[in-house]
Design a protein around this motif. Structure first.
Motif, PDB file in Angstrom:
ATOM      1  N   ARG A 100      71.970 -12.213 135.183  1.00  0.00           N
ATOM      2  CA  ARG A 100      72.051 -12.671 133.800  1.00  0.00           C
ATOM      3  C   ARG A 100      72.500 -11.535 132.893  1.00  0.00           C
ATOM      4  O   ARG A 100      73.337 -11.728 131.992  1.00  0.00           O
ATOM      5  CB  ARG A 100      70.687 -13.209 133.370  1.00  0.00           C
ATOM      6  N   THR A 101      71.956 -10.354 133.107  1.00  0.00           N
ATOM      7  CA  THR A 101      72.341  -9.185 132.311  1.00  0.00           C
ATOM      8  C   THR A 101      73.804  -8.829 132.543  1.00  0.00           C
ATOM      9  O   THR A 101      74.554  -8.558 131.596  1.00  0.00           O
ATOM     10  CB  THR A 101      71.449  -7.990 132.683  1.00  0.00           C
ATOM     11  N   LEU A 137      76.890  -8.887 129.736  1.00  0.00           N
ATOM     12  CA  LEU A 137      77.756  -7.746 129.455  1.00  0.00           C
ATOM     13  C   LEU A 137      79.229  -8.131 129.605  1.00  0.00           C
ATOM     14  O   LEU A 137      80.068  -7.761 128.765  1.00  0.00           O
ATOM     15  CB  LEU A 137      77.421  -6.593 130.407  1.00  0.00           C
ATOM     16  N   LEU A 138      79.551  -8.879 130.655  1.00  0.00           N
ATOM     17  CA  LEU A 138      80.937  -9.286 130.886  1.00  0.00           C
ATOM     18  C   LEU A 138      81.440 -10.223 129.795  1.00  0.00           C
ATOM     19  O   LEU A 138      82.534 -10.035 129.248  1.00  0.00           O
ATOM     20  CB  LEU A 138      81.051  -9.979 132.248  1.00  0.00           C
ATOM     21  N   ILE A 139      80.641 -11.247 129.476  1.00  0.00           N
ATOM     22  CA  ILE A 139      81.072 -12.244 128.497  1.00  0.00           C
ATOM     23  C   ILE A 139      81.168 -11.622 127.109  1.00  0.00           C
ATOM     24  O   ILE A 139      82.110 -11.886 126.352  1.00  0.00           O
ATOM     25  CB  ILE A 139      80.104 -13.444 128.480  1.00  0.00           C
ATOM     26  N   GLY A 140      80.197 -10.788 126.755  1.00  0.00           N
ATOM     27  CA  GLY A 140      80.258 -10.115 125.454  1.00  0.00           C
ATOM     28  C   GLY A 140      81.487  -9.239 125.321  1.00  0.00           C
ATOM     29  O   GLY A 140      82.161  -9.238 124.281  1.00  0.00           O
ATOM     30  N   ALA A 141      81.794  -8.480 126.373  1.00  0.00           N
ATOM     31  CA  ALA A 141      82.986  -7.627 126.352  1.00  0.00           C
ATOM     32  C   ALA A 141      84.255  -8.468 126.245  1.00  0.00           C
ATOM     33  O   ALA A 141      85.175  -8.145 125.477  1.00  0.00           O
ATOM     34  CB  ALA A 141      83.022  -6.763 127.608  1.00  0.00           C
ATOM     35  N   ALA A 152      88.096 -18.143 130.315  1.00  0.00           N
ATOM     36  CA  ALA A 152      87.194 -17.807 131.412  1.00  0.00           C
ATOM     37  C   ALA A 152      85.766 -17.615 130.909  1.00  0.00           C
ATOM     38  O   ALA A 152      84.801 -18.095 131.534  1.00  0.00           O
ATOM     39  CB  ALA A 152      87.685 -16.538 132.110  1.00  0.00           C
ATOM     40  N   ALA A 153      85.596 -16.928 129.776  1.00  0.00           N
ATOM     41  CA  ALA A 153      84.255 -16.709 129.231  1.00  0.00           C
ATOM     42  C   ALA A 153      83.611 -18.017 128.805  1.00  0.00           C
ATOM     43  O   ALA A 153      82.424 -18.257 129.064  1.00  0.00           O
ATOM     44  CB  ALA A 153      84.329 -15.744 128.045  1.00  0.00           C
ATOM     45  N   THR A 154      84.368 -18.891 128.168  1.00  0.00           N
ATOM     46  CA  THR A 154      83.828 -20.170 127.723  1.00  0.00           C
ATOM     47  C   THR A 154      83.467 -21.051 128.905  1.00  0.00           C
ATOM     48  O   THR A 154      82.473 -21.790 128.867  1.00  0.00           O
ATOM     49  CB  THR A 154      84.847 -20.897 126.825  1.00  0.00           C
ATOM     50  N   ALA A 155      84.233 -20.991 129.979  1.00  0.00           N
ATOM     51  CA  ALA A 155      83.977 -21.834 131.143  1.00  0.00           C
ATOM     52  C   ALA A 155      82.622 -21.537 131.766  1.00  0.00           C
ATOM     53  O   ALA A 155      81.912 -22.455 132.185  1.00  0.00           O
ATOM     54  CB  ALA A 155      85.084 -21.644 132.174  1.00  0.00           C
ATOM     55  N   VAL A 156      82.236 -20.261 131.839  1.00  0.00           N
ATOM     56  CA  VAL A 156      80.995 -19.915 132.536  1.00  0.00           C
ATOM     57  C   VAL A 156      79.794 -19.785 131.608  1.00  0.00           C
ATOM     58  O   VAL A 156      78.651 -19.890 132.067  1.00  0.00           O
ATOM     59  CB  VAL A 156      81.157 -18.601 133.332  1.00  0.00           C
ATOM     60  N   GLY A 186      80.633  -5.252 122.276  1.00  0.00           N
ATOM     61  CA  GLY A 186      80.469  -6.682 122.522  1.00  0.00           C
ATOM     62  C   GLY A 186      79.511  -6.964 123.658  1.00  0.00           C
ATOM     63  O   GLY A 186      78.648  -7.852 123.562  1.00  0.00           O
ATOM     64  N   GLY A 187      79.638  -6.212 124.753  1.00  0.00           N
ATOM     65  CA  GLY A 187      78.715  -6.399 125.871  1.00  0.00           C
ATOM     66  C   GLY A 187      77.285  -6.083 125.482  1.00  0.00           C
ATOM     67  O   GLY A 187      76.353  -6.835 125.810  1.00  0.00           O
ATOM     68  N   GLY A 188      77.087  -4.980 124.771  1.00  0.00           N
ATOM     69  CA  GLY A 188      75.738  -4.629 124.336  1.00  0.00           C
ATOM     70  C   GLY A 188      75.167  -5.619 123.348  1.00  0.00           C
ATOM     71  O   GLY A 188      73.986  -5.987 123.427  1.00  0.00           O
ATOM     72  N   LEU A 189      76.008  -6.097 122.400  1.00  0.00           N
ATOM     73  CA  LEU A 189      75.535  -7.033 121.383  1.00  0.00           C
ATOM     74  C   LEU A 189      75.084  -8.347 122.008  1.00  0.00           C
ATOM     75  O   LEU A 189      74.006  -8.870 121.674  1.00  0.00           O
ATOM     76  CB  LEU A 189      76.649  -7.294 120.369  1.00  0.00           C
ATOM     77  N   LEU A 190      75.881  -8.905 122.919  1.00  0.00           N
ATOM     78  CA  LEU A 190      75.506 -10.182 123.513  1.00  0.00           C
ATOM     79  C   LEU A 190      74.272 -10.034 124.393  1.00  0.00           C
ATOM     80  O   LEU A 190      73.419 -10.931 124.438  1.00  0.00           O
ATOM     81  CB  LEU A 190      76.670 -10.747 124.338  1.00  0.00           C
TER      82      LEU A 190
END
Length: 325
Positions: free
Chosen positions: A53-54, A58-62, A241-245, A279-283
Motif C-alpha cells: 500500500r505504501t 508513492l508511485l501514484i503520488g509521483a 495508469a494511475a487512475t486505473a489502479v 507527490g509521492g510523499g504527499l499522497l
C-alpha cells in the motif's frame, strides 16, 4: 542539493509512518516479521498489507504530480490538473463503459481503458479550449475541462443507475484510494508508469521552451507542436495508469507543482523529479491521515486530498484574479 536531500528524507519518513501507523500500531519486531513474510500475529499481518500500500501510494503520488506539472507546462495554465481538466473523468468513463458493456474487470484491462479515456478527454478539452479568439487560453481550458468533467460524471451516473451490479464494483474505485494495493497490481502498473515518466522527463527541455511562448520557442528552434504532443502523451499515460489502479484521485497534480516551483524554480529539469518526490510523499501522508483520523474505519485518500486541495485551488484562483486586475 539540500532541498533534494530534505525531500528524500520527507519521502522516507512518510513511508515509515505509512507502515507503522493505522488502526493498529506496530512495533519494530512486527515490521521485521511482516517484511520477512512471517504473519503469525495481527500486527505483522498489518505490516505485510501496508508495505505494498505504501509503495503504491508513492508511485501514484509521483505519477500524478509529474502529470500535473507537465499539464501546467503544456497548457501554461496554473490551474491545470488531471481532475480539473477532465482527464480523470475521461479515464473513469472509459472504465465504466468497459465494466458495464464489455465485462472487463481485470486491472490490465482497466489500465488500457483508462489511458484511452484519458487521451480522448485530453484531446477533446484542448480542442474545445482552442476554439474562438486567442486559442487555448488558461481560462478557456479550465472552463472546458470543468464542463467536460461534469458531462462525464453525468454519463457515468446514467450508465450506473440501472446497473446495480456495476455500481457496487465501481463506487469503491471511484472515490480514489490505495487500500487495494497488492504486489501483482504494482508489478502490472510499473511498466506503464515508467514509460510515462521517461517521456515526461525527456520533454523537460521542450517544456522550458514552451514556457517562453510558442513564438519565441519556435524562434529558438523548438518544434512547438511536437514538444507539446510528446509531453501530453507522457502525462496521459501517467494519468491513465494511475487512475486505473487507484481511482480518480484529484488535486495532487494541482498542488505539488506550485509548491515545487517555490523550492527549485521553473526549470522542468529539476521541477519534474522534485515533483515526483513531493507527490509521492504527499499522497502517502494523506493515506496515513485517512487511516488514523477515524479508527477503526478508514477515509479514502481521494477524500483527504480533496479536503486539502479545494482550499488550495480557491487560493490559486484568487491569486490569478488579483494578478489580472
Amino acid at each position: 542539493m539540500i532541498w533534494l536531500l530534505v525531500l528524500v528524507a520527507f519521502v522516507a519518513v512518510a513511508a515509515v509512518l505509512s507502515v507503522t501507523l493505522g488502526a493498529r500500531s506496530v512495533s519494530i519486531n512486527d515490521i521485521w516479521a511482516g517484511l520477512s513474510g512471517n504473519v503469525d500475529t495481527a500486527s505483522a499481518a498489518a505490516v505485510a498489507k501496508r508495505v505494498p500500500r505504501t509503495f503504491l501510494a508513492l508511485l501514484i503520488g509521483a505519477a500524478l504530480a509529474i502529470a500535473g506539472t507537465v499539464m501546467q507546462g503544456v497548457t501554461r495554465n496554473p490551474l491545470a490538473d488531471p481532475q480539473i481538466l477532465g482527464i480523470n473523468g475521461g479515464a473513469s468513463l472509459a472504465v465504466v463503459v468497459g465494466l458495464a458493456f464489455f465485462g472487463i474487470t481485470d486491472a490490465f484491462g482497466y489500465i488500457w481503458l483508462a489511458m484511452l479515456g484519458a487521451a480522448v478527454a485530453a484531446v477533446f478539452v484542448y480542442t474545445v479550449g482552442s476554439l474562438g479568439r486567442g486559442g487555448a487560453s488558461p481560462l478557456k481550458l479550465a472552463l472546458a475541462g470543468a464542463a467536460t468533467a461534469v458531462a462525464f460524471t453525468s454519463l457515468i451516473s446514467a450508465i450506473l443507475l440501472p446497473r446495480i451490479d456495476v455500481m457496487s464494483v465501481f463506487r469503491f474505485w471511484q472515490i480514489g484510494g490505495v487500500g487495494g494495493a497488492s504486489p501483482d497490481k504494482i508489478l502490472l502498473v510499473i511498466p506503464f508508469l515508467l514509460v510515462g515518466a521517461v517521456i515526461c522527463f525527456a520533454s523537460a527541455g521542450g517544456l522550458n521552451s514552451l514556457a517562453l511562448g510558442d513564438d519565441l520557442a519556435a524562434g529558438l528552434g523548438e518544434r512547438v507542436q511536437t514538444a507539446r504532443l510528446l509531453a501530453a502523451v507522457g502525462a496521459v499515460i501517467l494519468c491513465g495508469a494511475a487512475t486505473a489502479v487507484a481511482g480518480p484521485i484529484g488535486f495532487v497534480g494541482l498542488i505539488v507543482p506550485h509548491v515545487c516551483r517555490l523550492l527549485v524554480g521553473p526549470d522542468h529539469r529539476w521541477l519534474l523529479p522534485v515533483s515526483a518526490l513531493v507527490g509521492g510523499g504527499l499522497l502517502t501522508i494523506a493515506d496515513v491521515v485517512g487511516r488514523v483520523i477515524a479508527p477503526p474505519q478508514e477515509v479514502e485518500v481521494g477524500v483527504v486530498t480533496a479536503l486539502i486541495g479545494a482550499p488550495f485551488f480557491i487560493a490559486i484562483v484568487r491569486r490569478q484574479k488579483m494578478r489580472a486586475l
